[in-house]
Design a protein around this motif. Sequence first.
Motif, PDB file in Angstrom:
ATOM      1  N   PHE B 254      -0.332   2.317  -3.593  1.00 33.16           N
ATOM      2  CA  PHE B 254       0.051   1.343  -2.568  1.00 33.16           C
ATOM      3  C   PHE B 254      -0.815   0.096  -2.593  1.00 33.16           C
ATOM      4  O   PHE B 254      -0.326  -1.014  -2.384  1.00 33.16           O
ATOM      5  N   GLU B 258       0.672  -3.577  -2.705  1.00 34.22           N
ATOM      6  CA  GLU B 258       0.407  -4.618  -1.707  1.00 34.22           C
ATOM      7  C   GLU B 258      -0.120  -5.876  -2.387  1.00 34.22           C
ATOM      8  O   GLU B 258       0.283  -6.998  -2.076  1.00 34.22           O
ATOM      9  N   LEU B 272      11.741  -0.161  -1.502  1.00 31.78           N
ATOM     10  CA  LEU B 272      10.650   0.783  -1.688  1.00 31.78           C
ATOM     11  C   LEU B 272      11.165   2.204  -1.773  1.00 31.78           C
ATOM     12  O   LEU B 272      12.232   2.514  -1.247  1.00 31.78           O
ATOM     13  N   VAL B 276       6.561   5.426   0.511  1.00 31.98           N
ATOM     14  CA  VAL B 276       5.925   4.351   1.263  1.00 31.98           C
ATOM     15  C   VAL B 276       6.178   4.608   2.739  1.00 31.98           C
ATOM     16  O   VAL B 276       7.326   4.731   3.168  1.00 31.98           O
ATOM     17  N   GLN B 280       2.595   1.469   5.900  1.00 33.98           N
ATOM     18  CA  GLN B 280       2.474   0.693   4.675  1.00 33.98           C
ATOM     19  C   GLN B 280       3.536  -0.399   4.618  1.00 33.98           C
ATOM     20  O   GLN B 280       3.277  -1.522   4.192  1.00 33.98           O
ATOM     21  N   LEU B 281       4.731  -0.049   5.070  1.00 31.98           N
ATOM     22  CA  LEU B 281       5.794  -1.049   5.127  1.00 31.98           C
ATOM     23  C   LEU B 281       5.364  -2.220   5.997  1.00 31.98           C
ATOM     24  O   LEU B 281       5.592  -3.389   5.664  1.00 31.98           O
ATOM     25  N   GLY B 297      11.843   2.187   2.463  1.00 31.52           N
ATOM     26  CA  GLY B 297      11.038   3.350   2.106  1.00 31.52           C
ATOM     27  C   GLY B 297      11.323   4.504   3.050  1.00 31.52           C
ATOM     28  O   GLY B 297      12.442   4.684   3.495  1.00 31.52           O
TER      29      GLY B 297
END
Lengths: 306, 629
Positions: B254, B258, B272, B276, B280-281, B297
């Motif tokens: 991740f 990013e 995604l 994820v 994190q999104l 995700g």
Amino acid sequence: MTYACSHKHNNIIIEEDTTKGGSYSHKEKHFQRGETKTVHLFPFYIYSAAKLRQFIDKPKMATMMAKEHGLNLKETELCLGLPGGGGGGGGGGGGGASEQVETPRATGKRGFSETVDLKLNLQAKEDLNDNLKNVSKEKTLLKDPAKPPAKAQVVGWPPVRSYRKNMMAPKASTEDVAEKTTSSTASAAFVKVSMDGAPYLRKVDLTMYKSYKDLSDALAKMFSSFTMGNYGAQGMIDFMNESKLMDLLNSSEYVPTYEDKDGDWMLVGDVPWEMFVESCKRLRIMKGSEAIGLAPRAMEKCKSRS
Amino acid sequence: MRENHPSTNSEDDHRSSLLDLARAEITESSNSKSRTCGGFPGPGSGSGPSEPQAPFPDQVLENVLENVLHFLSSRRDRNAASLVCRSWYRAEALTRSELFIGNCYALSPTRVTARFTRVNSVTVKGKPRFADFDLMPPNWGAHFAPWASALAQAYPWLEKLHLKRMIVTDADLALVADSFSGFRELILVCCDGFGTPGLAAVAGKCRLLRVLELVESVVEAEDDEEVDWISCFPESQTNMESLVFDCVECPINFQALESLVARSPRLKKLRLNGFVSMAQLYRLLHRAPQLTHLGTGSFSATEAGAVVDQEPDYAAAFEACKSLVCLSGFREIWADYLPAIYPVCANLTSLNLSYAHVNADQLKSVIRHCHKLQIFWVLDSIRDEGLQAVAATCKDLRELRVFPVDAREGTDGPVSEVGFEAISQGCRKLESILFFCQRMTNAAVVAMSKNCPDLVVFRLCIIGRYRPDPVTQEPMDEGFGAIVMNCKKLTRLAVSGLLTDRAFEYIGRYGKLVRTLSVAFAGDTDTGLKYVLEGCPNLQKLEIRDSPFGDGALRSGLHHYYNMRFLWMSTCKLTRQACQEVAQALPNMVLEVINVNSEENAGDVEILYMYRSLDGPRDDAPRIVTILH
């Protein structure tokens, strides 16, 4: 020796909880097909009538027999009663347990002089529904005897890509997927944890823990001022020891509380672990002195009886 | 979902392509009038002839022609132009930059590279669609490798590669990465055979990469081969505009992702995978508020057992993405998070909830904001009630797909003719529908045929086989008949339920524009198929399974098979004898007989897969495939 019942409230309204989207379907996760779950009423746990009713599979009611337990609990009064009508009809779609009310709204107490050994024999609903489907399939076939007989599983039919089928597979295992509850995949049970005075919120997956002790350890790691000093070896509040409990609740020690499915706040530890996992919606760690308001009304009952 | 417009079936190889390629033989062999193409700086000589310029009176016209041809983008138009005369043929061949190969076995790679010398974009399709449903043996073919090496040699300036239902290995991807220095766009749809090492090669070596899209492809991790491909992208600013990897079943780094998103200012499409999490999104949305297409995700807090910090304001993060028009993902949806997308619903033209178990109420909370929605994919967990909500709000809906959560045959399902009819009432602009259900009535289908005259794609799958109309107990003939009768633009049709030859009579009589037809467990006699083969002049792709059509029907299509992309017939009533006759009658047809369960020389044919080919039968067929000639 008497023991107390955890009070909830006297208006236990048990009805089909369709608005919450079949919230009782969780329980099927924890029981394997055909497994018998015996819930014994030990003095260390305090049950409320409503809580236990959730786990009684209506169709099996008739099979439950009142038995005397090994412990001398003959004289105990139990806030639990079977509906007067005996076995219920079909367990209800998404829920299963306590939707049907055959007796008027339960008051907190029932006259039931014997303990109940609850055998929870949860037959997987899939069996029942499969039978229904087979019957109807046969009907369809009879209409068109010229057509080849339907096989149970046809390769590549319906035309859903294997990729998509694999995505769906774990979730399609229960019959009532359409009413599946909002907040879970098949296995996770995330709940928010807040601690009074702490500026942040945490989230835990209750299914990652096996017992109250595991949970307590985890909570202690998350919230460093939350210690387990007054807790017994099993990491939960010793409800039986009234004085200890009152000490705890009068102190400035923190105690964990939780909000259950019905929206009521309870002290953590008053029900068996599995039951707790199923019914807990969020956790709140508060000072003992604040928690005293949540202490079981049964504490008063304890006092009044002794 | 790949595009933001309804997916119509637009691949069709015009019949003329067969003739014009034959003409190529003539042209190449007679070199009398060959001349260079004047005036174009060619990116290399390829295999074209270079001769001294000869002064022709119509040289000016030639230059004009080639200039004009540059503007022809539709391959149908180009195919037509190439038939006018030899010089037009040659000019067209020199100016075609986008190549479309609808069937990788219809011709050899060398034939392609010999004719077209200045191609910078190639699309190749391999297996037929029924392979998606495990009806074809897994090692059947459609290997990209021979194409990879041919393209690498012929078009070193290649920029785009788009593959569908092909077997692509890591070695193939490495070759692509090594061979094309200006490579920009890789799109793999329903492909398999590769893993993270191949992705790493592409990410690492294609410095100008703009588009990397993996759509419904099988990318699984073998533990010892798993590579952190996200970290392989160039460390400086990238040109990435589209990164789609929602089907990749491996965890990704991740932090690297990013960082990649942060240094890709042109990124517009990001889809995604399920590894994820929501948190994190959230971070990614802050890095890329300019996104137009987002695959969310998992849309849940997936860290098992881990604890997550205080909930950020997810709705605000979504709200900051002012350009978002297409949402998908929701792979492990935690419905408590649904309100986070409310702020963007009003702008959405495309929403894919087909991996999310949402019920009617949850759907309603979202859909009531989605007034502009044109494309909607969803699971039938929303029930008829959910469909009614869609019909009430989404007046601009063009494409609807309703997938089954439980794909087993049963009597009751969550969606039925009730929701179906509601959609037809509410969404009058509907152009494409794919609908899985357990029950459907003729009346509802007829209603849709009248309410939605713009239908181009109509695919109805009644999961229970041979199901009649549950109300009238009649076959579903009238419903499908109404569709072909009333929907004058229909090009793609998939039928189901109890169907007699009458349904096919309707299709043959009214389905004049139908190009793709899917049939399963339907029909009574050969006559049914005959109606279709004789009545549908535009038929390109015909896929039939488990239907009682036999040799007579097969023979009735001889006049048409050269015009088609393919014919698939499995578990029908064909005999090997008849297939042999067809193979002899049509020399440029390849008939593949695949008998999975019976012996090689059995009289009955389990699977017939038939297609035209300019270069004869392939040489990479597995033993299980018998090629008749």
